[in-house]
Design an enzyme around this catalytic site. Structure first.
Site, PDB file in Angstrom:
ATOM      1  N   HIS A  22       7.837   0.812   1.604  1.00 37.48           N
ATOM      2  CA  HIS A  22       8.481  -0.279   2.331  1.00 37.48           C
ATOM      3  C   HIS A  22       9.891  -0.474   1.784  1.00 37.48           C
ATOM      4  O   HIS A  22      10.186  -0.109   0.637  1.00 37.48           O
ATOM      5  CB  HIS A  22       7.685  -1.571   2.158  1.00 37.48           C
ATOM      6  CG  HIS A  22       6.374  -1.568   2.872  1.00 37.48           C
ATOM      7  ND1 HIS A  22       5.697  -2.726   3.157  1.00 37.48           N
ATOM      8  CD2 HIS A  22       5.600  -0.561   3.350  1.00 37.48           C
ATOM      9  CE1 HIS A  22       4.568  -2.440   3.789  1.00 37.48           C
ATOM     10  NE2 HIS A  22       4.493  -1.121   3.910  1.00 37.48           N
ATOM     11  N   GLU A  73      11.446  -3.081   0.667  1.00 38.83           N
ATOM     12  CA  GLU A  73      11.532  -3.873  -0.566  1.00 38.83           C
ATOM     13  C   GLU A  73      11.078  -3.068  -1.784  1.00 38.83           C
ATOM     14  O   GLU A  73      11.711  -3.141  -2.843  1.00 38.83           O
ATOM     15  CB  GLU A  73      10.688  -5.155  -0.453  1.00 38.83           C
ATOM     16  CG  GLU A  73      11.144  -6.095   0.643  1.00 38.83           C
ATOM     17  CD  GLU A  73      10.466  -5.862   1.984  1.00 38.83           C
ATOM     18  OE1 GLU A  73      10.456  -6.795   2.800  1.00 38.83           O
ATOM     19  OE2 GLU A  73       9.942  -4.743   2.221  1.00 38.83           O
ATOM     20  N   CYS A 132       5.789  -8.416   2.993  1.00 40.02           N
ATOM     21  CA  CYS A 132       4.338  -8.313   3.129  1.00 40.02           C
ATOM     22  C   CYS A 132       3.700  -8.602   1.767  1.00 40.02           C
ATOM     23  O   CYS A 132       4.400  -8.710   0.751  1.00 40.02           O
ATOM     24  CB  CYS A 132       3.961  -6.913   3.621  1.00 40.02           C
ATOM     25  SG  CYS A 132       4.088  -5.638   2.339  1.00 40.02           S
ATOM     26  N   CYS A 148       4.774  -6.073  -1.009  1.00 41.96           N
ATOM     27  CA  CYS A 148       6.165  -6.255  -1.425  1.00 41.96           C
ATOM     28  C   CYS A 148       6.348  -7.562  -2.184  1.00 41.96           C
ATOM     29  O   CYS A 148       7.095  -7.618  -3.168  1.00 41.96           O
ATOM     30  CB  CYS A 148       7.083  -6.196  -0.215  1.00 41.96           C
ATOM     31  SG  CYS A 148       7.085  -4.559   0.565  1.00 41.96           S
TER      32      CYS A 148
END
Length: 157
Positions: free
Chosen positions: A54, A56, A84, A87
């Site tokens: 992801h 992040e 999420c 993250c």
């Protein structure tokens, strides 16, 4: 909020749009330190076939490598979307001071990114989760924890 906060968020959004043009997920992130961009990244899940890639997580990895530390205290993350659960956990582990986000988890859900199901799973008892969880060999595994606790070389994190 400062003018820089808007500038850095616009950069995270720009990265997310660039990523879509490359056929990847609509997520971008920027980490700053002392008012300057330290790291930038995007979602690379489909490109790397890595469900943890992801934006992040990727930007935290870049920032930590640049600073040569896992402790990102003093840093701020700007994400094109509310993080999420994975993250969010990484942000806490990295000790990032502040999080700015643009799109919400509800916005993400509306285009097929359903983080809400993970939040729901976390709140369920283990025996009620959709993925089976079973504890195995705890007594043996505690040996590593004991060794860590007694180690003179451990680095707290």
């Amino acid at each position: 909020m400062s003018d820089n906060d808007f500038l850095f968020m616009r950069r995270a959004i720009e990265i997310s749009l660039e990523n879509v043009k490359k056929g990847r997920g609509p997520f971008g992130a920027v980490i700053t330190r002392k008012g300057k961009i330290l790291a930038e990244s995007c979602n690379l899940v489909t490109e790397l076939n890595d469900p943890t890639a992801h934006a992040e997580i990727n930007v935290i990895r870049v920032a930590a490598q640049r600073l040569k530390t896992f402790d990102l205290s003093g840093c701020v993350i700007y994400s094109s979307c509310e993080p999420c659960p994975m993250c969010l956990g990484a942000i806490y582990w990295a000790r990032i001071d502040k999080v700015f986000f643009a799109n919400t988890t509800a916005d993400a859900k509306s285009i097929g990114f359903a983080d809400s199901r993970i939040y729901e799973e976390i709140s369920r008892p283990l025996q009620e989760r959709h993925i089976e969880f079973r504890q195995l060999l705890r007594e043996e595994a505690l040996g590593a924890f004991k060794a860590w606790e007694e180690s003179e070389n451990r680095v707290e994190y």
